[in-house]
Design a protein around this motif. Structure first.
Motif, mmCIF file in Angstrom:
data_model
loop_
_atom_site.group_PDB
_atom_site.id
_atom_site.type_symbol
_atom_site.label_atom_id
_atom_site.label_comp_id
_atom_site.label_asym_id
_atom_site.label_seq_id
_atom_site.Cartn_x
_atom_site.Cartn_y
_atom_site.Cartn_z
ATOM 1 N N PHE A 196 11.214 3.976 -14.102
ATOM 2 C CA PHE A 196 10.420 3.407 -13.151
ATOM 3 C C PHE A 196 10.927 3.224 -11.729
ATOM 4 C CE2 PHE A 196 8.715 -0.699 -11.417
ATOM 5 C CZ PHE A 196 7.576 -0.289 -11.302
ATOM 6 N N ILE A 238 0.785 -1.238 -0.165
ATOM 7 C CA ILE A 238 -0.085 -0.091 0.025
ATOM 8 C C ILE A 238 0.849 1.217 0.137
ATOM 9 C CG2 ILE A 238 -1.493 1.418 1.572
ATOM 10 C CD1 ILE A 238 -2.858 -1.516 2.395
ATOM 11 N N LEU A 239 2.106 1.113 0.611
ATOM 12 C CA LEU A 239 2.852 2.417 0.877
ATOM 13 C C LEU A 239 3.631 2.586 -0.649
ATOM 14 C CD1 LEU A 239 3.997 4.298 3.214
ATOM 15 C CD2 LEU A 239 6.292 2.890 2.984
ATOM 16 N N VAL A 240 4.039 1.551 -1.133
ATOM 17 C CA VAL A 240 4.669 1.705 -2.482
ATOM 18 C C VAL A 240 3.505 2.365 -3.684
ATOM 19 C CG1 VAL A 240 5.658 0.626 -4.242
ATOM 20 C CG2 VAL A 240 6.209 0.013 -2.129
ATOM 21 N N LYS A 242 5.626 -11.616 -7.944
ATOM 22 C CA LYS A 242 6.781 -12.504 -8.390
ATOM 23 C C LYS A 242 7.622 -12.774 -6.813
ATOM 24 C CE LYS A 242 7.717 -11.941 -13.184
ATOM 25 N NZ LYS A 242 8.185 -11.190 -14.151
ATOM 26 N N SER A 243 7.638 -11.342 -6.067
ATOM 27 C CA SER A 243 8.709 -11.688 -5.005
ATOM 28 C C SER A 243 8.010 -12.619 -3.878
ATOM 29 C CB SER A 243 9.026 -10.399 -4.528
ATOM 30 O OG SER A 243 7.887 -9.919 -3.695
ATOM 31 N N GLN A 299 0.954 3.991 -2.775
ATOM 32 C CA GLN A 299 0.607 5.527 -2.492
ATOM 33 C C GLN A 299 1.763 6.368 -2.983
ATOM 34 O OE1 GLN A 299 0.752 6.089 1.856
ATOM 35 N NE2 GLN A 299 -0.107 8.194 1.466
ATOM 36 N N GLY A 300 2.977 5.830 -2.849
ATOM 37 C CA GLY A 300 4.042 6.699 -3.327
ATOM 38 C C GLY A 300 4.111 6.858 -4.682
ATOM 39 N N LEU A 301 3.693 5.975 -5.669
ATOM 40 C CA LEU A 301 3.583 6.030 -7.069
ATOM 41 C C LEU A 301 2.702 7.136 -7.324
ATOM 42 C CD1 LEU A 301 3.823 2.631 -8.647
ATOM 43 C CD2 LEU A 301 5.396 4.408 -9.023
ATOM 44 N N LYS A 346 -0.300 1.906 -15.353
ATOM 45 C CA LYS A 346 0.716 0.846 -16.087
ATOM 46 C C LYS A 346 1.669 0.621 -14.838
ATOM 47 C CE LYS A 346 3.951 0.797 -19.588
ATOM 48 N NZ LYS A 346 5.135 1.569 -19.967
ATOM 49 N N HIS A 347 2.184 1.764 -14.269
ATOM 50 C CA HIS A 347 3.167 1.621 -13.145
ATOM 51 C C HIS A 347 2.729 0.866 -12.017
ATOM 52 C CE1 HIS A 347 5.353 5.324 -14.785
ATOM 53 N NE2 HIS A 347 5.943 4.223 -15.087
ATOM 54 N N THR A 373 3.762 10.680 -8.904
ATOM 55 C CA THR A 373 3.213 11.072 -10.304
ATOM 56 C C THR A 373 2.739 12.489 -10.068
ATOM 57 O OG1 THR A 373 2.758 8.975 -10.890
ATOM 58 C CG2 THR A 373 1.488 10.304 -12.227
ATOM 59 N N GLY A 414 8.672 7.909 -4.845
ATOM 60 C CA GLY A 414 7.423 7.793 -3.982
ATOM 61 C C GLY A 414 7.308 7.319 -2.994
ATOM 62 N N ALA A 443 5.745 8.808 0.219
ATOM 63 C CA ALA A 443 4.776 8.578 1.136
ATOM 64 C C ALA A 443 5.083 8.510 2.417
ATOM 65 C CB ALA A 443 4.514 7.104 0.635
ATOM 66 N N MET A 499 13.068 -6.644 -5.348
ATOM 67 C CA MET A 499 12.011 -6.973 -5.823
ATOM 68 C C MET A 499 12.167 -6.650 -7.307
ATOM 69 S SD MET A 499 8.221 -5.878 -4.076
ATOM 70 C CE MET A 499 8.081 -4.471 -5.338
ATOM 71 N N THR A 513 2.501 -3.044 -12.867
ATOM 72 C CA THR A 513 3.931 -3.564 -12.984
ATOM 73 C C THR A 513 4.644 -3.788 -11.589
ATOM 74 O OG1 THR A 513 4.520 -1.993 -14.824
ATOM 75 C CG2 THR A 513 6.392 -2.925 -13.600
ATOM 76 N N THR A 514 3.912 -2.451 -10.560
ATOM 77 C CA THR A 514 4.439 -2.856 -9.155
ATOM 78 C C THR A 514 4.051 -3.974 -8.715
ATOM 79 O OG1 THR A 514 4.848 -0.201 -9.123
ATOM 80 C CG2 THR A 514 4.520 -1.789 -7.010
ATOM 81 N N MET A 559 5.749 -7.140 -9.794
ATOM 82 C CA MET A 559 7.061 -7.331 -9.323
ATOM 83 C C MET A 559 6.688 -7.942 -7.700
ATOM 84 S SD MET A 559 9.397 -3.951 -9.770
ATOM 85 C CE MET A 559 8.952 -3.425 -8.221
ATOM 86 N N PHE A 560 5.661 -7.330 -7.257
ATOM 87 C CA PHE A 560 5.359 -7.803 -5.891
ATOM 88 C C PHE A 560 5.021 -9.225 -5.815
ATOM 89 C CE2 PHE A 560 2.186 -8.471 -2.343
ATOM 90 C CZ PHE A 560 3.029 -7.886 -1.190
ATOM 91 N N ARG A 593 3.153 10.115 5.480
ATOM 92 C CA ARG A 593 2.582 9.641 6.696
ATOM 93 C C ARG A 593 2.926 10.208 7.992
ATOM 94 N NH1 ARG A 593 1.869 3.013 5.881
ATOM 95 N NH2 ARG A 593 0.711 3.444 3.966
#
Lengths: 203, 203
Positions: B157, A159-161, A199-200, A163-165, A188-189, A169, B164, B168, B196, A192-193, A196-197, B172
């Motif tokens: 990216f 959620i933090l990542v 896959k990890s 929110q950061g995107l 799109k970003h 932006t 981000g 974020a 990741m 992608t995130t 990635m998440f 917070r």
């Protein structure tokens, strides 16, 4: 059916729908209680009976958007038995929710997010969102898709990542309102995130 | 060696070092040109010969920090032949750089980032940073660690996601100055993100 025969709940619902439409059209600053009353074919005085100011009405509209988002994602959780599929649904719906809320205000993000009312609404929403994402990750673990771990921590991180995107932006656009195209790139970003998440944490 | 025998470059360097120390101690708003002159054992008038105001001096200090960061990472690039190892070095040094700059201003991020001077400095820096990350990713491809792809897009990216996370994290904390502990948590999140990212492009 006339106004007087409508139940209070229906009336409220109609007000919220009309307000949602007007805020999305003009933004918070440019919408007046009169615009909303006209849209409803209702006297301004009657509207003030339900909401004492447009900010209170705006709060109710945002809250309704949030509740619908959480309700919809909870419905998907009940009907889908894959954590991976649910994360895909979540990231796309979450972005639509952000786009809707962003459009409602037509305000620079910082002016909006620094209002105490919106801060409180966002804080409550993030808690519900964290619960939803945690549940999705736990479904993935139960179905053997994800490795076990502290899913509460992983949900907070995701959620933090995300929110950061959204923040980065907006920052790159110098805090102006995002266009359709900006939202498409952001989507799109975000996708992608989440890929990635996944896959990890995938088995 | 007295002031007058020092070459101009050395003098400038001493001024920047003293200013860096004072800004890190008191922050931009609370540091005066007098504090910096006193630290140098130099008259205030001599200091004004080099910098017309403390904002100009602050800009020079931030620029020096940025140049040192880019220089150091370029040195690592020349001496390391693994994209994965270089990304690890990059994420840690980048966070130290952010922590240093964040401490120098002791300002809310938004007040700082919205100043035109800092905007320009950050814009130039992001371009250099994008070049550095792209070079690192291309080393990884050349060494057979990463799959081929548009490394310019992938670098952008990664930088966006990391920016981000910083935004974020600040959001917070309600835009207050981050503590040592906050920076430690942020570092952990950044390292997880780069891990990741590496997994997602690894062969």
């Amino acid at each position: 059916m006339t106004d007087s025969t409508l139940k209070d709940d229906d009336k409220l619902n109609n007000i919220l729908k009309a307000a949602q439409k007007k805020f999305a059209q003009f933004g918070l600053a440019k919408t007046t209680m009169n615009d909303i009353a006209l849209e409803l074919g209702m006297g301004k005085a009657s509207l003030y009976y339900y909401f004492t100011c447009k900010e209170q009405l705006f709060e109710a509209v945002v809250l309704k958007e949030q509740e619908e988002f959480i309700e919809n994602i909870n419905k998907s959780i009940k009907s889908t038995d894959s954590g991976i599929a649910l994360l895909e649904v979540y990231v796309k719906r979450r972005q639509v929710h952000f786009e809707n809320c962003h459009n409602l205000s037509k305000l620079k993000y910082d002016s909006l997010a620094s209002s105490p009312i919106v801060c409180k609404l966002l804080g409550d929403f993030y808690k519900k969102e964290a619960e939803v994402v945690k549940t999705i990750l736990e479904i993935g673990v139960a179905k053997g898709e994800f490795v076990e771990g502290d899913m509460s921590e992983k949900a907070d991180f995701l959620i933090l990542v995300m929110q950061g995107l959204r923040l980065a932006t907006i920052k790159r656009k110098n805090d102006t309102i995002l266009s359709k195209q900006d939202h498409a790139v952001l989507t799109k970003h975000l996708v992608t995130t989440v890929d990635m998440f996944v896959k990890s944490i995938q088995k």
